[in-house]
Design a protein around this motif. Structure first.
Motif, short mmCIF file in Angstrom:
data_model
loop_
_atom_site.label_atom_id
_atom_site.label_comp_id
_atom_site.label_asym_id
_atom_site.label_seq_id
_atom_site.Cartn_x
_atom_site.Cartn_y
_atom_site.Cartn_z
N ASP A 128 0.78 -1.24 0.00
CA ASP A 128 0.00 0.00 0.00
C ASP A 128 0.81 1.29 0.00
O ASP A 128 0.32 2.32 -0.48
N ARG A 148 -5.17 -3.42 -2.53
CA ARG A 148 -4.39 -2.94 -1.39
C ARG A 148 -4.18 -4.09 -0.40
O ARG A 148 -5.04 -4.96 -0.25
N SER A 150 -4.44 -3.72 2.65
CA SER A 150 -5.51 -3.51 3.63
C SER A 150 -6.80 -4.19 3.20
O SER A 150 -7.54 -4.75 4.03
N LYS A 154 -8.64 -7.22 5.16
CA LYS A 154 -10.06 -7.15 5.52
C LYS A 154 -10.82 -8.37 5.03
O LYS A 154 -11.65 -8.93 5.75
N TRP A 184 -1.06 -3.70 8.53
CA TRP A 184 -2.52 -3.78 8.42
C TRP A 184 -3.09 -4.93 9.25
O TRP A 184 -4.19 -4.81 9.81
N LEU A 188 -5.91 -3.69 11.92
CA LEU A 188 -7.31 -4.03 11.67
C LEU A 188 -7.83 -5.15 12.57
O LEU A 188 -9.04 -5.38 12.62
#
Length: 387
Positions: A128, A148, A150, A154, A184, A188
């Motif tokens: 990223d 990404r 991220s 996710k 990340w 997260l």
């Protein structure tokens, strides 16, 4: 007479402003990938796909009647070499835009160069930071086609949450891509009700991770998440089995590749990872707008160009296709003026590509969301949609 001189001078000025990037009947597009070195198994087929999509665009009339000419560079897996090639593309070859490189470290090394030069650059790297601001520098002219990190995190965490898992251990490479993933994964985790009970790292060229895995085993996680690309991921899979660790192993979105199964062998059985839909196109519902796009890509790759014989399709295969198509579409609207081209790329919406449906914005120079990814599982030495 003076009017004729004025008109001639005006015409000459226009030609000079147009520059070599779009001179004559061609538009130069710089393309730099790892064609040698440890990531050449990704970079070389990416180059072939770049040539394939340029051939398709040119056969369909090019960009407003002009053909795209690829100027190829081999970064050799060396960030310094990548920087040198980027400068050559910009100041000697006078390209209209750049596509690539292969790895995040090289991407970060050319980021300042293309930003300073105002050169539209569509990267094919996983990390990223190339499209993150703040301490990572501006990214006005930099875009990227792979999801990404991220977004991949996710999508993976959504799956873990759905499976009721709450305790995980991290094992990440100590390179730019691995560190980006670790960032990340840690950030997260709380949003998805996950606790990280252990975190270990390894060098991307390491050949044994038993020490790290032993520490992870002692922390009693419910699952292990590994974040790396290349052979290291397969080594982790084999070391886990050798140690008798009976825990699910989740790899990152950079490893869905037949090569992973080949290297890890039976140790890969059951391993899961986020991936593009390209890997399981035949399992997609007919209602998925990506399915016909991916099917066409697979047909060209396998049946027309026969690249699959040497480089079987993997999750990376569509990145150059999407990057170059988006750039070409933007050129058709805005020409090759760098500022106009940058704006046109940034206004890309609803582009249905091989790797997802792109909706790029000034804040998001990738434009893909979690719906562009699926979770794969290795079963009987093949990738299938995870249950």
């Amino acid at each position: 007479m003076y009017r004729s001189i004025f008109q001639a001078a005006a015409f000459l000025l226009i030609v000079l402003l147009a520059g070599p990037a779009s001179a004559g009947d061609t538009i130069k597009l710089g393309a730099l990938f790892d064609l040698s070195g440890p990531a050449s198994f990704i970079g070389t087929p990416t180059k072939l796909v770049a040539e394939m999509v340029v051939d398709k665009i040119n056969k369909e009339g090019g960009v407003n009647g002009k053909k795209i000419e690829l100027v190829i560079g081999d970064t050799e897996g060396n960030p310094a070499k990548a920087a040198s090639i980027a400068k050559k593309f910009i100041y000697k070859d006078k390209v209209a835009a750049i596509v690539g490189p292969t790895r995040t470290g090289s991407g970060m090394n050319i980021k300042k160069i293309v930003e300073k030069a105002g050169m539209p650059t569509f990267m094919t790297v996983g990390g990223d930071p190339v499209i993150m601001g703040g301490k990572f520098g501006s990214y006005a002219y930099v875009f990227k086609s792979p999801q990404r990190s991220s977004i991949a995190v996710k999508r993976l965490y959504m799956y873990l949450r759905d499976k009721g898992l709450t305790k995980v251990a991290l094992l990440t490479a100590a390179d730019g891509f691995g560190k980006d993933g670790a960032r990340w994964l840690k950030k997260l985790a709380p949003e998805y009700g996950l606790t990280i009970v252990a975190q270990e790292s390894f060098g991307p060229k390491d050949t044994d991770m038993t020490a790290q895995l032993t520490k992870i085993k002692n922390a009693a996680p419910q699952a292990i998440i590994c974040w790396t690309i290349g052979p290291a991921g397969a080594i982790v899979a084999k070391n886990k089995v050798q140690l008798g660790i009976d825990l699910p192993l989740f790899q990152c979105h950079g490893l869905p590749d037949p090569k992973y199964i080949e290297l890890a062998g039976k140790a890969s059985e059951g391993d899961r990872m986020p991936a593009t839909k390209l890997m399981v196109v035949d399992q997609l519902p007919d209602s998925d707008p990506q399915k016909p796009v991916i099917k066409n890509f697979v047909h060209l790759y396998r049946d027309v160009y026969h690249y699959d014989k040497q480089f079987p399709i993997n999750t990376h295969s569509g990145y150059a296709w999407d990057a170059i198509t988006i750039v070409a579409n933007a050129m058709k609207k805005a020409g090759t003026d760098p500022k106009a081209l940058r704006r046109a790329i940034e206004n890309t919406t609803g582009y249905v590509g091989v790797s997802g449906t792109y909706n790029i914005t000034p804040e998001d120079h990738n434009g893909l969301d979690v719906d562009s990814m699926v979770i794969l599982q290795v079963k009987n030495q093949k990738f299938i949609l995870a249950d």
